[in-house]
Design a protein around this motif. Structure first.
Motif, PDB file in Angstrom:
ATOM      1  N   TYR A 105      21.136  16.682 -18.822  1.00 53.73           N
ATOM      2  CA  TYR A 105      22.182  15.987 -19.576  1.00 53.73           C
ATOM      3  C   TYR A 105      23.167  15.268 -18.648  1.00 53.73           C
ATOM      4  CZ  TYR A 105      20.449  18.783 -23.471  1.00 53.73           C
ATOM      5  OH  TYR A 105      19.651  19.356 -24.426  1.00 53.73           O
ATOM      6  N   GLN A 106      22.838  15.155 -17.360  1.00 57.93           N
ATOM      7  CA  GLN A 106      23.718  14.440 -16.445  1.00 57.93           C
ATOM      8  C   GLN A 106      23.849  12.982 -16.885  1.00 57.93           C
ATOM      9  OE1 GLN A 106      22.184  15.110 -12.505  1.00 57.93           O
ATOM     10  NE2 GLN A 106      23.466  16.907 -12.189  1.00 57.93           N
ATOM     11  N   SER A 136       8.274  14.013 -25.917  1.00 57.25           N
ATOM     12  CA  SER A 136       8.457  12.957 -24.921  1.00 57.25           C
ATOM     13  C   SER A 136       9.895  12.451 -24.886  1.00 57.25           C
ATOM     14  CB  SER A 136       7.510  11.787 -25.214  1.00 57.25           C
ATOM     15  OG  SER A 136       7.799  11.223 -26.480  1.00 57.25           O
ATOM     16  N   CYS A 137      10.677  12.789 -25.895  1.00 58.85           N
ATOM     17  CA  CYS A 137      12.083  12.375 -25.943  1.00 58.85           C
ATOM     18  C   CYS A 137      12.881  13.182 -24.919  1.00 58.85           C
ATOM     19  CB  CYS A 137      12.645  12.592 -27.350  1.00 58.85           C
ATOM     20  SG  CYS A 137      14.370  12.121 -27.544  1.00 58.85           S
ATOM     21  N   ALA A 138      13.597  12.508 -24.023  1.00 58.36           N
ATOM     22  CA  ALA A 138      14.389  13.187 -23.005  1.00 58.36           C
ATOM     23  C   ALA A 138      15.545  13.940 -23.642  1.00 58.36           C
ATOM     24  CB  ALA A 138      14.919  12.183 -21.992  1.00 58.36           C
ATOM     25  N   ASP A 139      16.002  15.003 -22.979  1.00 57.99           N
ATOM     26  CA  ASP A 139      17.102  15.816 -23.504  1.00 57.99           C
ATOM     27  C   ASP A 139      18.342  14.977 -23.759  1.00 57.99           C
ATOM     28  OD1 ASP A 139      15.530  18.047 -23.412  1.00 57.99           O
ATOM     29  OD2 ASP A 139      16.399  18.874 -21.589  1.00 57.99           O
ATOM     30  N   ILE A 140      18.690  14.126 -22.814  1.00 55.08           N
ATOM     31  CA  ILE A 140      19.915  13.337 -22.956  1.00 55.08           C
ATOM     32  C   ILE A 140      19.784  12.318 -24.086  1.00 55.08           C
ATOM     33  CG2 ILE A 140      19.214  11.621 -21.233  1.00 55.08           C
ATOM     34  CD1 ILE A 140      22.155  11.519 -20.351  1.00 55.08           C
ATOM     35  N   THR A 141      18.582  11.765 -24.254  1.00 53.99           N
ATOM     36  CA  THR A 141      18.352  10.820 -25.351  1.00 53.99           C
ATOM     37  C   THR A 141      18.455  11.521 -26.694  1.00 53.99           C
ATOM     38  OG1 THR A 141      16.877   9.529 -23.929  1.00 53.99           O
ATOM     39  CG2 THR A 141      16.720   9.147 -26.293  1.00 53.99           C
ATOM     40  N   HIS A 142      17.906  12.723 -26.777  1.00 57.90           N
ATOM     41  CA  HIS A 142      17.982  13.497 -28.011  1.00 57.90           C
ATOM     42  C   HIS A 142      19.435  13.791 -28.367  1.00 57.90           C
ATOM     43  CE1 HIS A 142      16.397  17.196 -30.415  1.00 57.90           C
ATOM     44  NE2 HIS A 142      16.802  16.208 -31.194  1.00 57.90           N
ATOM     45  N   CYS A 144      20.691  24.524 -34.351  1.00 51.52           N
ATOM     46  CA  CYS A 144      19.392  24.055 -33.857  1.00 51.52           C
ATOM     47  C   CYS A 144      19.099  22.739 -34.559  1.00 51.52           C
ATOM     48  CB  CYS A 144      18.288  25.071 -34.136  1.00 51.52           C
ATOM     49  SG  CYS A 144      18.191  26.413 -32.948  1.00 51.52           S
ATOM     50  N   SER A 145      18.807  21.723 -33.805  1.00 52.72           N
ATOM     51  CA  SER A 145      18.558  20.412 -34.395  1.00 52.72           C
ATOM     52  C   SER A 145      17.167  20.360 -35.014  1.00 52.72           C
ATOM     53  CB  SER A 145      18.693  19.329 -33.323  1.00 52.72           C
ATOM     54  OG  SER A 145      17.590  19.388 -32.424  1.00 52.72           O
ATOM     55  N   SER A 146      16.917  19.308 -35.755  1.00 52.99           N
ATOM     56  CA  SER A 146      15.568  19.056 -36.248  1.00 52.99           C
ATOM     57  C   SER A 146      14.658  18.720 -35.074  1.00 52.99           C
ATOM     58  CB  SER A 146      15.580  17.910 -37.263  1.00 52.99           C
ATOM     59  OG  SER A 146      16.153  16.754 -36.680  1.00 52.99           O
ATOM     60  N   ALA A 147      13.360  18.812 -35.294  1.00 55.76           N
ATOM     61  CA  ALA A 147      12.387  18.644 -34.209  1.00 55.76           C
ATOM     62  C   ALA A 147      12.163  17.172 -33.890  1.00 55.76           C
ATOM     63  CB  ALA A 147      11.067  19.302 -34.593  1.00 55.76           C
ATOM     64  N   ARG A 157      22.064  12.093 -27.561  1.00 55.91           N
ATOM     65  CA  ARG A 157      22.702  10.851 -28.026  1.00 55.91           C
ATOM     66  C   ARG A 157      22.287  10.508 -29.443  1.00 55.91           C
ATOM     67  NH1 ARG A 157      21.433   7.980 -22.269  1.00 55.91           N
ATOM     68  NH2 ARG A 157      23.410   8.448 -21.204  1.00 55.91           N
ATOM     69  N   LYS A 158      21.016  10.720 -29.770  1.00 54.43           N
ATOM     70  CA  LYS A 158      20.547  10.453 -31.130  1.00 54.43           C
ATOM     71  C   LYS A 158      21.277  11.329 -32.153  1.00 54.43           C
ATOM     72  CE  LYS A 158      15.786   8.887 -30.308  1.00 54.43           C
ATOM     73  NZ  LYS A 158      14.345   9.208 -30.544  1.00 54.43           N
ATOM     74  N   LEU A 159      21.589  12.558 -31.752  1.00 52.45           N
ATOM     75  CA  LEU A 159      22.286  13.473 -32.646  1.00 52.45           C
ATOM     76  C   LEU A 159      23.776  13.149 -32.780  1.00 52.45           C
ATOM     77  CD1 LEU A 159      20.633  16.827 -31.497  1.00 52.45           C
ATOM     78  CD2 LEU A 159      20.238  15.627 -33.657  1.00 52.45           C
ATOM     79  N   GLY A 160      24.258  12.203 -31.987  1.00 53.94           N
ATOM     80  CA  GLY A 160      25.656  11.796 -32.073  1.00 53.94           C
ATOM     81  C   GLY A 160      26.609  12.663 -31.285  1.00 53.94           C
ATOM     82  N   LEU A 161      26.111  13.396 -30.281  1.00 57.43           N
ATOM     83  CA  LEU A 161      26.976  14.298 -29.519  1.00 57.43           C
ATOM     84  C   LEU A 161      28.076  13.538 -28.780  1.00 57.43           C
ATOM     85  CD1 LEU A 161      27.497  17.208 -28.550  1.00 57.43           C
ATOM     86  CD2 LEU A 161      25.968  16.752 -26.630  1.00 57.43           C
TER      87      LEU A 161
END
Length: 288
Positions: A196-197, A166-172, A159-162, A174-178
């Motif tokens: 995530y498309q 408003s942050c989109a799923d795909i942006t989140h 589970c990632s940090s919060a 990418r921020k996590l480095g997936l």
């Protein structure tokens, strides 16, 4: 499980407590002065009850016969230690970062499933500069978001940090480095929903999302049937992540949070670690 947590976290809590005492400029010896009214076991129990049932600090203070500030301090000390434990997948395997999750999935040949989940929080005060960041475009409410990763059986792996909702799923993601982890790491299949498309082409097809709709108007009947069949097949494969998120939301502290938003990362990761430990113990007991 309580005994295991005491044995694991107790020394860490004592070590940090001693470090705080010795770091202060002092006029008397370490250990002098008033003693704690709550022993560590009670501090741990108060934190677990608060996470599981969202019991208020005032009620916990009445139960344990101490001041409210004592409960607040105890939870603030124990909760980060629980969050740092990571997710348990086996008695000797803990996953604490997304990179470790990808390596584990690659080594075990398992499929991972990702999805975002939101937890409703209090609305920021009027005049706060980033007040609108917490408004979810999906649910139209103030919330924070976390990315959840499970295996094909729905067992929690990460589970990632919060993040503000408003942050989109795909942006989140990418921020996590997936994207970088999948592009440079082992060959792992990750199932995701339509949010995530776009990650599929960026990861060499390792992120699998529902099929795109090619006909927006007046689609042929044969295409509509094929598209619906493919969509349902994909949904049936990734439904397990919804079960994992449902188990998380059974903990009242994640149903709706009335406290400080700054604590949400520790709360989410603490609950994920405790729940994954329970799932791993249940799975090992089933096998035996």
């Amino acid at each position: 499980m309580i005994a295991e947590l005491v044995a694991e976290i107790g020394p860490l809590w004592h070590e940090r407590h001693q470090a705080v005492l010795t770091s202060r400029p002092r006029r008397r010896a370490v250990g002098a002065g008033a003693k704690y009214k709550l022993v560590f076991v009670d501090r741990l129990l108060a934190t677990l009850v608060h996470l599981r049932h969202a019991t208020t600090h005032d009620v916990l203070a009445c139960w344990f016969g101490v001041d409210r500030s004592t409960i607040t301090r105890a939870i603030g000390e124990v909760r980060p230690l629980l969050a740092e434990r990571g997710c348990t997948v086996a008695p000797d395997i803990r996953l604490r970062t997304l990179a470790e999750v990808i390596d584990h999935l690659g080594a075990s040949g398992q499929t991972g499933i990702i999805d975002g989940t939101e937890v409703r929080v209090r609305r920021p005060a009027v005049g706060r500069k980033d007040r609108e960041k917490f408004i979810s475009g999906k649910n139209k409410q103030n919330a924070v978001k976390s990315m959840v990763v499970t295996d094909a059986e729905g067992r929690l792996l990460f589970c990632s940090s919060a993040e503000p909702a408003s942050c989109a799923d795909i942006t989140h993601a990418r921020k996590l480095g997936l994207v970088e982890l999948l592009a440079d790491g082992p060959a792992v299949e990750i199932l995701a929903d339509a949010g995530y498309q776009g990650l599929g082409p960026q990861t060499g097809g390792r992120v699998v999302t529902p099929p795109h709709r090619k006909f927006k108007k007046n689609p042929p009947e044969w295409y509509e049937e094929m598209h619906e069949r493919q969509r349902k097949a994909h949904s049936s494969r990734r439904i397990r992540v919804e079960h994992g998120i449902g188990h998380l939301k059974n903990w009242r502290s994640l149903a709706r949070h009335h406290g400080r938003r700054e604590h949400m990362s520790d709360i989410i990761q603490s609950v994920a670690g405790l729940l994954s430990h329970q799932q791993a113990a249940t799975a090992s007991g089933t096998r035996t």
